[in-house]
Structure formats: C-alpha cells, structure tokens
Design a protein around this motif. Structure first.
Motif, PDB file in Angstrom:
ATOM      1  N   ILE A   1     -50.667  17.839 -25.284  1.00  0.00           N
ATOM      2  CA  ILE A   1     -51.416  16.884 -24.406  1.00  0.00           C
ATOM      3  C   ILE A   1     -52.089  18.348 -23.544  1.00  0.00           C
ATOM      4  O   ILE A   1     -52.293  19.007 -22.437  1.00  0.00           O
ATOM      5  CB  ILE A   1     -51.111  15.833 -23.608  1.00  0.00           C
ATOM      6  CG1 ILE A   1     -50.121  14.811 -24.151  1.00  0.00           C
ATOM      7  CG2 ILE A   1     -51.896  15.254 -22.564  1.00  0.00           C
ATOM      8  CD1 ILE A   1     -49.909  13.727 -24.374  1.00  0.00           C
ATOM      9  N   GLU A   2     -53.551  18.595 -23.913  1.00  0.00           N
ATOM     10  CA  GLU A   2     -54.071  18.846 -22.324  1.00  0.00           C
ATOM     11  C   GLU A   2     -55.908  18.831 -22.098  1.00  0.00           C
ATOM     12  O   GLU A   2     -56.046  17.597 -23.416  1.00  0.00           O
ATOM     13  CB  GLU A   2     -54.718  20.482 -23.458  1.00  0.00           C
ATOM     14  CG  GLU A   2     -55.539  21.515 -22.725  1.00  0.00           C
ATOM     15  CD  GLU A   2     -54.547  21.862 -21.376  1.00  0.00           C
ATOM     16  OE1 GLU A   2     -53.455  22.933 -21.205  1.00  0.00           O
ATOM     17  OE2 GLU A   2     -55.682  21.580 -20.717  1.00  0.00           O
ATOM     18  N   ARG A   3     -56.177  18.302 -21.263  1.00  0.00           N
ATOM     19  CA  ARG A   3     -57.702  18.133 -20.614  1.00  0.00           C
ATOM     20  C   ARG A   3     -58.342  18.480 -20.171  1.00  0.00           C
ATOM     21  O   ARG A   3     -59.585  19.055 -20.500  1.00  0.00           O
ATOM     22  CB  ARG A   3     -57.394  17.538 -18.950  1.00  0.00           C
ATOM     23  CG  ARG A   3     -56.771  18.427 -18.054  1.00  0.00           C
ATOM     24  CD  ARG A   3     -57.217  17.901 -17.177  1.00  0.00           C
ATOM     25  NE  ARG A   3     -56.297  18.286 -16.083  1.00  0.00           N
ATOM     26  CZ  ARG A   3     -55.517  18.511 -14.226  1.00  0.00           C
ATOM     27  NH1 ARG A   3     -55.506  17.273 -13.818  1.00  0.00           N
ATOM     28  NH2 ARG A   3     -55.360  19.310 -13.705  1.00  0.00           N
TER      29      ARG A   3
ATOM     30  N   PRO B   1     -48.936  31.172 -19.609  1.00  0.00           N
ATOM     31  CA  PRO B   1     -47.651  30.625 -20.777  1.00  0.00           C
ATOM     32  C   PRO B   1     -46.378  30.967 -20.047  1.00  0.00           C
ATOM     33  O   PRO B   1     -46.054  31.868 -19.647  1.00  0.00           O
ATOM     34  CB  PRO B   1     -48.379  31.705 -22.050  1.00  0.00           C
ATOM     35  CG  PRO B   1     -48.997  33.251 -20.796  1.00  0.00           C
ATOM     36  CD  PRO B   1     -49.520  32.356 -19.371  1.00  0.00           C
ATOM     37  N   TYR B   2     -45.372  29.558 -20.900  1.00  0.00           N
ATOM     38  CA  TYR B   2     -44.493  30.230 -20.582  1.00  0.00           C
ATOM     39  C   TYR B   2     -43.714  30.937 -20.825  1.00  0.00           C
ATOM     40  O   TYR B   2     -44.230  32.080 -21.420  1.00  0.00           O
ATOM     41  CB  TYR B   2     -43.202  29.029 -21.054  1.00  0.00           C
ATOM     42  CG  TYR B   2     -42.340  28.763 -21.188  1.00  0.00           C
ATOM     43  CD1 TYR B   2     -41.971  28.366 -20.024  1.00  0.00           C
ATOM     44  CD2 TYR B   2     -41.333  28.555 -22.422  1.00  0.00           C
ATOM     45  CE1 TYR B   2     -40.522  28.287 -19.282  1.00  0.00           C
ATOM     46  CE2 TYR B   2     -39.557  28.370 -21.337  1.00  0.00           C
ATOM     47  CZ  TYR B   2     -39.496  28.339 -19.876  1.00  0.00           C
ATOM     48  OH  TYR B   2     -38.372  28.278 -20.056  1.00  0.00           O
ATOM     49  N   ASP B   3     -42.531  31.976 -20.430  1.00  0.00           N
ATOM     50  CA  ASP B   3     -42.231  33.357 -20.534  1.00  0.00           C
ATOM     51  C   ASP B   3     -41.040  34.039 -21.938  1.00  0.00           C
ATOM     52  O   ASP B   3     -40.699  34.409 -22.188  1.00  0.00           O
ATOM     53  CB  ASP B   3     -41.797  33.605 -19.266  1.00  0.00           C
ATOM     54  CG  ASP B   3     -40.747  32.873 -19.002  1.00  0.00           C
ATOM     55  OD1 ASP B   3     -40.086  32.278 -19.040  1.00  0.00           O
ATOM     56  OD2 ASP B   3     -40.064  33.143 -17.634  1.00  0.00           O
TER      57      ASP B   3
ATOM     58  N   PHE C   1     -41.928  19.289 -20.170  1.00  0.00           N
ATOM     59  CA  PHE C   1     -43.051  19.272 -18.711  1.00  0.00           C
ATOM     60  C   PHE C   1     -43.583  20.954 -18.942  1.00  0.00           C
ATOM     61  O   PHE C   1     -42.886  21.141 -18.504  1.00  0.00           O
ATOM     62  CB  PHE C   1     -42.402  18.998 -18.062  1.00  0.00           C
ATOM     63  CG  PHE C   1     -43.675  18.621 -17.550  1.00  0.00           C
ATOM     64  CD1 PHE C   1     -44.985  17.082 -16.889  1.00  0.00           C
ATOM     65  CD2 PHE C   1     -43.729  19.724 -16.464  1.00  0.00           C
ATOM     66  CE1 PHE C   1     -45.685  18.001 -15.946  1.00  0.00           C
ATOM     67  CE2 PHE C   1     -44.795  19.670 -14.426  1.00  0.00           C
ATOM     68  CZ  PHE C   1     -45.514  18.464 -14.927  1.00  0.00           C
ATOM     69  N   ASP C   2     -44.924  21.401 -18.943  1.00  0.00           N
ATOM     70  CA  ASP C   2     -44.979  22.500 -18.550  1.00  0.00           C
ATOM     71  C   ASP C   2     -46.833  22.011 -17.754  1.00  0.00           C
ATOM     72  O   ASP C   2     -47.920  23.258 -18.394  1.00  0.00           O
ATOM     73  CB  ASP C   2     -45.579  23.581 -19.794  1.00  0.00           C
ATOM     74  CG  ASP C   2     -45.788  24.940 -19.398  1.00  0.00           C
ATOM     75  OD1 ASP C   2     -44.836  25.268 -18.027  1.00  0.00           O
ATOM     76  OD2 ASP C   2     -45.533  25.915 -19.650  1.00  0.00           O
ATOM     77  N   GLY C   3     -47.090  21.514 -17.549  1.00  0.00           N
ATOM     78  CA  GLY C   3     -48.221  21.311 -17.234  1.00  0.00           C
ATOM     79  C   GLY C   3     -48.282  20.873 -15.473  1.00  0.00           C
ATOM     80  O   GLY C   3     -48.941  19.793 -14.390  1.00  0.00           O
TER      81      GLY C   3
HETATM   82  C1  LIG Z   1     -49.358  26.611 -17.519  1.00  0.00           C
HETATM   83  S1  LIG Z   1     -50.260  25.709 -18.608  1.00  0.00           S
HETATM   84  C2  LIG Z   1     -50.147  25.132 -19.929  1.00  0.00           C
HETATM   85  C3  LIG Z   1     -48.857  26.530 -20.564  1.00  0.00           C
HETATM   86  C4  LIG Z   1     -48.380  26.555 -22.019  1.00  0.00           C
HETATM   87  N1  LIG Z   1     -47.363  25.794 -22.707  1.00  0.00           N
HETATM   88  C5  LIG Z   1     -48.108  27.961 -22.863  1.00  0.00           C
HETATM   89  O1  LIG Z   1     -46.789  27.989 -22.811  1.00  0.00           O
HETATM   90  O2  LIG Z   1     -48.706  28.828 -23.347  1.00  0.00           O
HETATM   91  C6  LIG Z   1     -50.871  24.103 -18.112  1.00  0.00           C
HETATM   92  C7  LIG Z   1     -51.597  23.606 -18.736  1.00  0.00           C
HETATM   93  O3  LIG Z   1     -51.646  22.321 -18.600  1.00  0.00           O
HETATM   94  C8  LIG Z   1     -52.728  21.534 -18.004  1.00  0.00           C
HETATM   95  N2  LIG Z   1     -52.673  20.587 -17.439  1.00  0.00           N
HETATM   96  C9  LIG Z   1     -52.608  20.307 -16.045  1.00  0.00           C
HETATM   97  N3  LIG Z   1     -52.248  19.367 -15.852  1.00  0.00           N
HETATM   98  C10 LIG Z   1     -53.091  18.472 -16.475  1.00  0.00           C
HETATM   99  C11 LIG Z   1     -53.058  16.488 -16.467  1.00  0.00           C
HETATM  100  N4  LIG Z   1     -53.048  15.955 -15.403  1.00  0.00           N
HETATM  101  N5  LIG Z   1     -53.487  16.595 -17.945  1.00  0.00           N
HETATM  102  C12 LIG Z   1     -53.711  17.325 -18.345  1.00  0.00           C
HETATM  103  N6  LIG Z   1     -53.482  18.621 -18.771  1.00  0.00           N
HETATM  104  C13 LIG Z   1     -53.360  19.038 -17.886  1.00  0.00           C
HETATM  105  C14 LIG Z   1     -53.693  22.691 -17.901  1.00  0.00           C
HETATM  106  O4  LIG Z   1     -55.390  22.567 -18.380  1.00  0.00           O
HETATM  107  C15 LIG Z   1     -52.711  23.589 -18.586  1.00  0.00           C
HETATM  108  O5  LIG Z   1     -54.106  24.391 -19.754  1.00  0.00           O
END
Ligand SMILES: C[S@@+](CC[C@H](N)C(=O)[O-])C[C@H]1O[C@@H](n2cnc3c(N)ncnc32)[C@H](O)[C@@H]1O
Length: 184
Positions: A74-76, A29-31, A120-122
């Motif tokens: 967006i989440e996969r 999770p983001y801090d 962007f947090d992916g």
């Molecule tokens: C660092 S976590 C996000 C944390 C969230 N923003 C939070 O603060 O709770 C990254 C997320 O991005 C998803 N993810 C990574 N690459 C992806 C992609 N190419 N397409 C969709 N989701 C993706 C991962 O499954 C993961 O759940």
C-alpha cells in the motif's frame, strides 16, 4: 546494515535514495531486503502484506524470498506508485505483487484477513493501524515493524508488541528500530 548477503534489488534501493534526494519525500528504503526475503522464505508465506511501498524495494524482496506468495503493498504517493509498478513490471513480478494506491486507513479494510507475513514500513507506527494489522494477520503469522525507535505513538506500539501475551517479539537491531513478532 546490508550485511554480506547479496541483494538482487540493490539498484532499486539506490534508485529510492536518489529519488528521495530529488523528490524531498520520505522514501527511505529499508536497510536489509535480504533479511525480509529470508523471513518470507522461512515462513513459507503465501500471502504478504506491506504498508509503505515507496519504489518497490521491499515488496520485491519479499516476493523473491517466497516464490509461492502474493504481495499486497500500500502506497499513497502517486509518483511512488508509478515508479514501484514500473520496477515491479521490469522484474516480471507484476503477476504476484499488487500495489494498492491510497491511504493505509482506506485500503486495509478492503483486504481479506489471513496474511502469513505483514510488514509495517510507513512512517511512525501507530496503535490503531497496528490493531488493524493484527486482525489481518493469521495466528502464528509474522509481523515485522520498522521505525519503532521514533518515540511518541511508536512507543505504545513497542509496549504492545512486548506485552508477553499477544505477541512473541524480538528486536533485531541494536538501536531498537525493528521488531519481529509472531502473533500468539
Ligand atoms: C519508509 S518509506 C517505505 C520504504 C519501502 N518499504 C522500501 O524499503 O523501499 C514509507 C512510504 O510509506 C508511504 N506512506 C506513509 N504514510 C502512508 C499512509 N498513511 N498511507 C499510505 N502510504 C503511506 C510514504 O509515501 C512512503 O513512500
């Protein structure tokens, strides 16, 4: 860095950490959710785009900061999508937050441009995705990029954000992890 600001979604943040320990995934999770809420409020955002939902912590933070905004996130990972939708419904935010299930590259082309704020947090930021994000953000809109200190592809993104021509950018932490950038 949670700071002194109270975090209304601290339990979801903690649940994300607990989930990651069991699921062995990358749901970090983001801090600082309150910072994201304040940025969304300052931008008077109406449309917010997030890449990387995990369990919904940051989507909820954005939505709480900007009460007139809708959030597309967006989440996969199907399990993350299920848990995020559950948390969002429990917080009674499901009328404003849409969790799009799929890869960023597949979902982004289906969205309409004109976002006020994008996050962007992916994982590691990559130049191609960032170009697409720029196209979806309105001029004057705010882009928040996490994980800029990952090296590799992230370094190219960092350079583009600080080219002095296309963005007005600042790093917001000492380790260079996150930048806030306004689209020029
Ligand atoms: C660092 S976590 C996000 C944390 C969230 N923003 C939070 O603060 O709770 C990254 C997320 O991005 C998803 N993810 C990574 N690459 C992806 C992609 N190419 N397409 C969709 N989701 C993706 C991962 O499954 C993961 O759940």
């Amino acid at each position: 860095m949670s700071g002194a600001a109270p975090d209304p979604f601290a339990k979801i943040r903690a649940a994300t950490d607990a989930h990651r320990a069991q699921h062995h995934c990358n749901a970090y999770p983001y801090d600082n959710g309150p910072l994201l809420a304040a940025l969304a409020a300052g931008a008077a955002a109406r449309r917010i785009l997030e890449l990387g939902t995990a369990l919904g912590y940051t989507a909820l933070s954005f939505a709480s900061g900007a009460p007139d905004a809708t959030v597309d996130t967006i989440e996969r990972d199907p399990e993350h999508v299920r848990l995020a939708r559950e948390h969002i419904a429990t917080a009674a935010m499901d009328h404003r937050i849409t969790v799009h299930e799929g890869d960023f590259a597949a979902i982004l082309p289906t969205l309409d441009p004109g976002y006020d704020v994008a996050f962007f947090d992916g994982g590691t930021p990559a130049p191609g995705l960032h170009k697409t994000l720029r196209g979806l953000l309105r001029t004057g809109g705010t882009l928040i990029t996490a994980n800029l200190n990952h090296g590799g592809a992230a370094e190219s993104v960092r350079k583009a954000l600080f080219d002095g021509k296309s963005w007005r950018s600042a790093l917001i932490d000492e380790d260079g992890e996150t930048a806030i950038s306004v689209k020029l």
